[in-house]
Scaffold this motif. Structure first.
Motif, PDB file in Angstrom:
ATOM      1  N   LEU A 151      -5.571  -1.151  -5.976  1.00 24.69           N
ATOM      2  CA  LEU A 151      -6.660  -1.079  -4.999  1.00 24.69           C
ATOM      3  C   LEU A 151      -7.473  -2.370  -5.004  1.00 24.69           C
ATOM      4  N   PHE A 152      -7.673  -2.923  -6.185  1.00 23.20           N
ATOM      5  CA  PHE A 152      -8.407  -4.187  -6.311  1.00 23.20           C
ATOM      6  C   PHE A 152      -7.658  -5.312  -5.596  1.00 23.20           C
ATOM      7  N   ILE A 153      -6.342  -5.367  -5.823  1.00 25.40           N
ATOM      8  CA  ILE A 153      -5.511  -6.397  -5.186  1.00 25.40           C
ATOM      9  C   ILE A 153      -5.511  -6.226  -3.670  1.00 25.40           C
ATOM     10  N   LEU A 154      -5.380  -4.978  -3.213  1.00 26.68           N
ATOM     11  CA  LEU A 154      -5.386  -4.710  -1.772  1.00 26.68           C
ATOM     12  C   LEU A 154      -6.713  -5.094  -1.131  1.00 26.68           C
ATOM     13  N   GLY A 155      -7.811  -4.869  -1.853  1.00 27.04           N
ATOM     14  CA  GLY A 155      -9.120  -5.258  -1.344  1.00 27.04           C
ATOM     15  C   GLY A 155      -9.204  -6.751  -1.085  1.00 27.04           C
ATOM     16  N   ILE A 156      -8.701  -7.533  -2.030  1.00 23.98           N
ATOM     17  CA  ILE A 156      -8.695  -8.995  -1.884  1.00 23.98           C
ATOM     18  C   ILE A 156      -7.778  -9.414  -0.732  1.00 23.98           C
ATOM     19  N   ILE A 157      -6.607  -8.766  -0.647  1.00 25.65           N
ATOM     20  CA  ILE A 157      -5.659  -9.073   0.430  1.00 25.65           C
ATOM     21  C   ILE A 157      -6.276  -8.796   1.801  1.00 25.65           C
ATOM     22  N   LEU A 158      -6.947  -7.658   1.932  1.00 23.27           N
ATOM     23  CA  LEU A 158      -7.580  -7.310   3.203  1.00 23.27           C
ATOM     24  C   LEU A 158      -8.633  -8.335   3.594  1.00 23.27           C
ATOM     25  N   TYR A 159      -9.384  -8.801   2.605  1.00 23.16           N
ATOM     26  CA  TYR A 159     -10.422  -9.794   2.899  1.00 23.16           C
ATOM     27  C   TYR A 159      -9.804 -11.121   3.338  1.00 23.16           C
ATOM     28  N   ILE A 160      -8.727 -11.511   2.683  1.00 22.15           N
ATOM     29  CA  ILE A 160      -8.037 -12.752   3.068  1.00 22.15           C
ATOM     30  C   ILE A 160      -7.523 -12.647   4.503  1.00 22.15           C
ATOM     31  N   HIS A 161      -6.949 -11.500   4.835  1.00 22.52           N
ATOM     32  CA  HIS A 161      -6.462 -11.288   6.203  1.00 22.52           C
ATOM     33  C   HIS A 161      -7.604 -11.369   7.216  1.00 22.52           C
ATOM     34  N   SER A 162      -8.729 -10.728   6.891  1.00 26.08           N
ATOM     35  CA  SER A 162      -9.850 -10.722   7.825  1.00 26.08           C
ATOM     36  C   SER A 162     -10.388 -12.136   8.045  1.00 26.08           C
ATOM     37  N   PHE A 174       0.832  -1.205   0.000  1.00 29.17           N
ATOM     38  CA  PHE A 174       0.000   0.000   0.000  1.00 29.17           C
ATOM     39  C   PHE A 174       0.866   1.254   0.000  1.00 29.17           C
ATOM     40  N   ILE A 175       1.916   1.273   0.824  1.00 21.21           N
ATOM     41  CA  ILE A 175       2.798   2.444   0.895  1.00 21.21           C
ATOM     42  C   ILE A 175       3.490   2.672  -0.441  1.00 21.21           C
ATOM     43  N   PHE A 176       3.925   1.586  -1.089  1.00 26.70           N
ATOM     44  CA  PHE A 176       4.569   1.694  -2.402  1.00 26.70           C
ATOM     45  C   PHE A 176       3.591   2.230  -3.435  1.00 26.70           C
ATOM     46  N   LEU A 177       2.379   1.688  -3.439  1.00 27.35           N
ATOM     47  CA  LEU A 177       1.353   2.126  -4.381  1.00 27.35           C
ATOM     48  C   LEU A 177       1.054   3.607  -4.202  1.00 27.35           C
ATOM     49  N   LEU A 178       0.889   4.027  -2.970  1.00 26.64           N
ATOM     50  CA  LEU A 178       0.591   5.417  -2.668  1.00 26.64           C
ATOM     51  C   LEU A 178       1.754   6.323  -3.074  1.00 26.64           C
ATOM     52  N   SER A 179       2.970   5.921  -2.743  1.00 30.69           N
ATOM     53  CA  SER A 179       4.158   6.717  -3.063  1.00 30.69           C
ATOM     54  C   SER A 179       4.332   6.854  -4.571  1.00 30.69           C
ATOM     55  N   PHE A 180       4.101   5.756  -5.295  1.00 29.82           N
ATOM     56  CA  PHE A 180       4.223   5.775  -6.754  1.00 29.82           C
ATOM     57  C   PHE A 180       3.251   6.781  -7.362  1.00 29.82           C
ATOM     58  N   CYS A 181       2.016   6.768  -6.883  1.00 33.02           N
ATOM     59  CA  CYS A 181       0.991   7.660  -7.427  1.00 33.02           C
ATOM     60  C   CYS A 181       1.264   9.116  -7.071  1.00 33.02           C
ATOM     61  N   ILE A 182       1.689   9.363  -5.849  1.00 31.72           N
ATOM     62  CA  ILE A 182       2.010  10.735  -5.439  1.00 31.72           C
ATOM     63  C   ILE A 182       3.162  11.278  -6.280  1.00 31.72           C
ATOM     64  N   TRP A 242      -4.252   3.172 -14.044  1.00 30.28           N
ATOM     65  CA  TRP A 242      -4.199   1.712 -14.141  1.00 30.28           C
ATOM     66  C   TRP A 242      -3.592   1.088 -12.898  1.00 30.28           C
ATOM     67  N   ILE A 243      -2.450   1.592 -12.489  1.00 27.48           N
ATOM     68  CA  ILE A 243      -1.784   0.982 -11.330  1.00 27.48           C
ATOM     69  C   ILE A 243      -2.587   1.221 -10.054  1.00 27.48           C
ATOM     70  N   TRP A 244      -3.246   2.386  -9.938  1.00 25.30           N
ATOM     71  CA  TRP A 244      -4.032   2.654  -8.733  1.00 25.30           C
ATOM     72  C   TRP A 244      -5.243   1.732  -8.643  1.00 25.30           C
ATOM     73  N   ASN A 245      -6.002   1.629  -9.716  1.00 30.63           N
ATOM     74  CA  ASN A 245      -7.213   0.811  -9.695  1.00 30.63           C
ATOM     75  C   ASN A 245      -6.905  -0.678  -9.547  1.00 30.63           C
ATOM     76  N   ILE A 246      -5.879  -1.148 -10.252  1.00 27.23           N
ATOM     77  CA  ILE A 246      -5.484  -2.558 -10.118  1.00 27.23           C
ATOM     78  C   ILE A 246      -4.928  -2.820  -8.723  1.00 27.23           C
TER      79      ILE A 246
END
Length: 203
Positions: free
Chosen positions: A66-77, A28-36, A60-64
């Motif tokens: 975010l999609f991956i992070l959403g799945i990761i968060l669900y797996i963790h939960s 997440f930090i990498f994704l955010l830093s890349f976009c900023i 493209w990188i933000w939406n993809i």
């Protein structure tokens, strides 16, 4: 020998889970830093993070991502629900699942449409409620993790609301909220170490 092998595999799996929680946060930090960095003409203090989803250099990188992070968060939960409740067939898992769906909708639908904003708010509130319910239902069986989850859920609301007072855009409050979620994931992944840390201070 069999017990030793099982114990060794359990230790390896536990280490992998811990590493996975750290890697997810770094992603997440990498994704955010890349976009900023690539959207250098946008001020992080004046926009919402969804702006990265329509910005040409980052959409493209933000939406993809975010999609991956959403799945990761669900797996963790789900992983933590199984660990602490021994089952995923309960209302808490449904709440996490619904919150994840809203996050995926946020990543899939352009912010130009009003449903995007509704999905983003629903994800925000959904995860807060999910973590709170997770903690509340753990108070009797694991008080330390239960009360910590409740505290993190409250912080994930109060601090972003406080951020709205100081910043024009929603990005900083959204980042704070997301970091709170990853803090919760890391605490639960390193629960043994966390409980030992609390015991040193008499908790």
């Amino acid at each position: 020998k069999i017990d030793n092998k099982n114990l060794a595999w359990s230790d390896r799996i536990l280490k992998i889970k811990k590493v996975h929680s750290i890697v997810s946060s770094i992603l997440f930090i990498f994704l955010l830093s890349f976009c900023i960095y690539n959207a250098d003409d946008l001020s992080i203090y004046d926009i919402s993070l969804s702006k990265f989803g329509i910005y040409p250099k980052t959409l493209w990188i933000w939406n993809i991502g975010l999609f991956i992070l959403g799945i990761i968060l669900y797996i963790h939960s789900l992983k933590h629900i199984v660990k602490y409740f021994k089952s995923i067939t309960n209302g808490i898992s449904a709440m996490f699942g619904l919150s994840t769906i809203f996050l995926l909708l946020t990543a899939s639908i352009n912010m130009s449409y009003s449903i995007h904003n509704w999905a983003a708010v629903s994800y925000f509130l959904g995860y807060v409620i999910s973590i709170f319910l997770f903690g509340y239902n753990l108070l009797d069986s694991d008080f330390r993790i239960g009360i910590t989850s409740i505290c993190i859920s409250i912080i994930s609301v109060l601090f972003p609301l406080l951020g709205l007072y100081f910043f024009k855009g929603f990005a900083i409050p959204e980042i704070i909220h997301t970091l709170c979620i990853f803090l919760w994931i890391i605490v639960l992944s390193f629960d043994s170490e966390y409980k030992l840390f609390l015991k040193r201070f008499g908790f």
